[in-house]
Scaffold this active site. Structure first.
Site, mmCIF file in Angstrom:
data_model
loop_
_atom_site.group_PDB
_atom_site.id
_atom_site.type_symbol
_atom_site.label_atom_id
_atom_site.label_comp_id
_atom_site.label_asym_id
_atom_site.label_seq_id
_atom_site.Cartn_x
_atom_site.Cartn_y
_atom_site.Cartn_z
ATOM 1 N N GLU A 172 7.971 6.993 38.623
ATOM 2 C CA GLU A 172 9.358 8.004 39.105
ATOM 3 C C GLU A 172 8.999 8.563 40.270
ATOM 4 O O GLU A 172 7.955 9.206 40.577
ATOM 5 C CB GLU A 172 9.647 8.954 37.994
ATOM 6 C CG GLU A 172 9.838 8.343 36.511
ATOM 7 C CD GLU A 172 10.147 9.542 35.501
ATOM 8 O OE1 GLU A 172 10.509 10.708 35.922
ATOM 9 O OE2 GLU A 172 10.139 8.936 34.337
ATOM 10 N N GLU A 232 5.841 10.402 29.604
ATOM 11 C CA GLU A 232 5.072 11.457 29.970
ATOM 12 C C GLU A 232 4.593 12.267 28.718
ATOM 13 O O GLU A 232 5.332 13.301 28.240
ATOM 14 C CB GLU A 232 6.083 12.330 30.831
ATOM 15 C CG GLU A 232 6.327 11.829 32.302
ATOM 16 C CD GLU A 232 7.051 12.947 33.197
ATOM 17 O OE1 GLU A 232 7.530 13.780 32.647
ATOM 18 O OE2 GLU A 232 6.959 12.662 34.340
HETATM 19 C C1 GAL Z 1 10.547 13.362 34.212
HETATM 20 C C2 GAL Z 1 10.979 12.470 33.187
HETATM 21 C C3 GAL Z 1 12.136 11.874 33.409
HETATM 22 C C4 GAL Z 1 13.207 13.038 33.947
HETATM 23 C C5 GAL Z 1 12.669 13.476 35.355
HETATM 24 C C6 GAL Z 1 13.690 14.201 36.077
HETATM 25 O O1 GAL Z 1 9.488 14.396 33.930
HETATM 26 O O2 GAL Z 1 10.199 11.605 32.820
HETATM 27 O O3 GAL Z 1 12.739 11.310 32.404
HETATM 28 O O4 GAL Z 1 13.621 14.006 33.144
HETATM 29 O O5 GAL Z 1 11.505 14.167 35.022
HETATM 30 O O6 GAL Z 1 12.815 14.658 37.410
#
Ligand code: GAL
Length: 663
Positions: free
Chosen positions: A316, A145
């Site tokens: 994610e 990110e």
């Molecule tokens: C994202 C990040 C992850 C984790 C996640 C939690 O922004 O890439 O590593 O922190 O958020 O929601």
């Protein structure tokens, strides 16, 4: 053509090695195909410069791979180790307040640092050499990110030096820079590139061309960083897909550009996490508090799929409450499944859940996962069972080209950021509002960047294209498509100057419009537009006074220049001299669709329908059952008609009236 692939983000380093084998076996049992690992492991793999401890990661990859999982490895550059920060404190990023951001969390590096770039390439090479040919490693994620924690714009000394070099390269002579920036204004001219500072910490607003150049420079640094790692991975790990996880609603660097170097564009999807901070009204936030905005998933998946030239993964997926938003509500039952299928319907090849097990210590302990920290299954693990059953009922498909394209240009968004005028021009929110209004009418969309192929669309919409080069204007003119052009489009040259012929500059011939004046009005002014009918409807307060010899199809009702043109139509383009609010926007878009030969369908606020290959997908974000539109023969494969609340219906489309692209 592909079936949905499923995966999970896994942090084996946070758990006792005795659990790895069982975790891997359970992942496979649950129907997962992918496991994404290692994006924050640099400090563990190289605890001191040059000393590597690969053993545990070798073992983890072996266990996961032997269990039958495909491993997505990551380069670990989002979290440089402490010894590196101590050796080179100049790699740390600096916030707009001039504050150095320290070690102890993540993303503590400045994209401008050549020292960090070299270190990132060194560690990426080590990882790529070690695992590039590993039979279980099937894909790579670069870093994590890029703009997380707002780290793309950094105001460090190295950024200042880098910006000066970038400017010297762009302008060659300081006189050209002075001329281009218009530094005669407020007597702010420079006599050498080494005098130039970064655009932060000033008394009043900085020079807009300087600010835009700083955005361009910062974006170029992200691209350089990303491409350097992509090149290394391609050399050492041929045949594996390379990706990066873009964020929602992030416009700070040019994602079109960075995507060019990736095989697949990744996206991290947090529909509830991103709701309260979004531009939706309080009423909508209330309505969608436990579902997320109905167009969150579609908008980002369509955008990133388009940038990925048809290839996109959700790297994610929100599994339950997150721990980082203003407030962190629980999703309604069924939403993890709904989001997953919405991602697939909008083109995702794979969806990976964040994360396998809830953290037992350190940051993010309140962030949910498939399993709680005691290993009991949570919401997402339960819903995953149904996702796997659904998947078995669906044939493989590929998302096709849409009839409507939306132009999204990052430089235009930066331009409105650096010269906002005021908040009656909601900038990137306009893009999201247009997308949502089109989706409510069942319209499928592709996104295009200013360099992309524009052919084959019936309608191209430009919600916010402040900067339109001559070349882009010529390419728009040459398409078969009708154009719907939002206010302020073409109003700046690439140098942030008012065009010599006034706004909309390069779009003047296409639109037949000349903007004589811009004003903005407070809400209490309550001015309206009369557009096709007799109900006056509202706009945000951004209003342009234009001169035109084209058809005027909407007029302002006002005590100032009453009846002046608000919606203007030429042979090929419709221009909006204001930013319409929801009701007016829907009317304008509906009219533009019909003008382009597309029949809109009114699905209402809670139902979203989209198509992937021969499959139709309906998603119900509301609390009552909703009927599918009655036309068309269909065979339901998953779910029902009516579509139940927070549920998904999927059918095989036989003769559902389609929106076919213009020939
Ligand atoms: C994202 C990040 C992850 C984790 C996640 C939690 O922004 O890439 O590593 O922190 O958020 O929601």
């Amino acid at each position: 053509m592909s079936k949905l692939e499923l995966g999970v983000c896994y942090y084996p380093e946070q758990w006792d090695p005795s659990r790895w084998r069982d975790d891997a076996a359970r992942m496979v049992d649950m129907g997962l195909d992918w496991v994404r690992i290692a994006e924050f492991t640099w400090g563990l793999i190289e605890p001191e410069r040059g000393r590597f401890e690969w053993g545990w990661l070798d073992e983890v990859i072996g266990i996961l791979g032997e269990a039958g999982l495909r491993v997505m490895m990551s380069t670990p550059t989002a979290a440089p180790p402490k010894w590196l920060v101590d050796e080179h404190p100049e790699i740390l990023p600096v916030g707009p307040d001039g504050q150095v951001r320290g070690f102890g969390s993540r993303r503590h590096y400045c994209f401008s640092s050549d020292v960090y770039l070299a270190e990132a390439c060194r560690i990426a090479t080590e990882y790529a050499r070690r695992y590039g040919q590993n039979p279980y490693v099937k894909a790579w994620q670069i870093d994590n990110e890029y703009n997380d924690h707002e780290t793309v714009l950094s105001y460090s000394d190295v950024a200042r030096q880098g910006f000066r070099r970038w400017l010297a390269d762009r302008y060659r002579s300081i006189d050209v820079l002075n001329e281009t920036w218009g530094t005669v204004f407020w007597g702010s001219s420079y006599s050498g590139f080494d005098q130039i500072e970064l655009p932060n910490g000033l008394v009043a607003s900085p020079n807009p061309t300087q600010s835009l150049d700083f955005r361009r420079y910062s974006s170029d640094r992200v691209r350089l960083f990303s491409k350097a790692q992509a090149d290394i991975l391609r050399d050492h790990s041929p045949g594996r897909d390379i990706t990066h996880n873009f964020m929602a609603g992030s416009f700070e660097f040019d994602h079109h550009d960075v995507a060019t170097d990736l095989d697949v564009v990744g996206f991290d999807s947090y529909p509830l996490g991103n709701l309260l901070g979004s531009g939706l009204s309080d009423q909508e936030k209330h309505r969608y508090l436990r579902t997320g905005a109905p167009d969150y998933q579609g908008f980002h998946c369509d955008l990133y799929r388009s940038q990925g030239r048809g290839r996109m993964w959700v790297l994610e997926q929100q599994p339950g409450p997150v721990d980082w938003a203003e407030k962190n509500p629980s999703p309604a039952e069924g939403m993890v499944r709904l989001w997953t299928w919405a991602a697939y319907a909008h083109g995702a090849e794979a969806v990976m859940f964040f994360r396998w097990r809830q953290a037992k210590s350190a940051q993010e302990q309140f962030h949910t996962a498939l399993f709680r920290s005691d290993d009991s299954p949570d919401q997402a693990a339960t819903e995953l069972k149904q996702i796997v059953l659904d998947r078995a009922a669906l044939p493989p498909t590929k998302r096709g080209k849409a009839a409507v394209a939306m132009l999204l240009d990052y430089a235009s968004i930066w331009a409105a950021d650096v010269l906002p005028h005021d908040d009656s021009f909601p900038n990137a929110q306009i893009v999201r509002d247009w997308y949502a209004a089109l989706r409510e009418m069942g319209v499928d969309l592709d996104f295009v960047g200013p360099e992309d192929d524009l052919s084959g669309y019936a309608l191209i919409v430009l919600p916010q294209s402040m900067i339109v080069t001559q070349q882009l204007a010529a390419r728009l003119t040459a398409t078969q498509a009708k154009l719907l052009i939002g206010a302020r489009s073409g109003s700046m040259t690439s140098d942030m100057h008012t065009p010599p012929n006034l706004a909309p500059g390069t779009l003047a011939d296409l639109t037949g419009v000349r903007v004589l004046r811009v004003e903005s009005l407070p809400e209490l002014a309550n001015e309206t537009v009369l557009f096709l009918g007799n109900t006056p409807l509202g706009f945000t307060g951004w209003r342009e006074v234009v001169d035109t010899d084209q058809d005027v199809i909407g007029r302002f009702i006002s005590d100032y220049c009453d009846g002046s043109p608000a919606v203007i139509r030429s042979k090929k383009a419709t221009y909006l001299a204001m930013v319409p609010r929801r009701d007016l926007l829907q009317k304008v878009l509906r009219n533009a669709l019909e003008w382009a030969g597309i029949s809109p369908v009114d699905h209402g606020p809670d139902l979203r329908i989209t198509r992937r290959g021969g499959l139709g997908f309906a998603f119900n974000f509301g609390t009552s059952a909703l009927l599918l539109p009655s036309n068309g023969r269909r065979k339901i494969l998953v779910g029902s008609d009516p579509v139940m609340p927070r549920d998904v219906t999927v059918w095989k489309e036989d003769v559902l009236p389609d929106q076919t692209a213009a020939k």
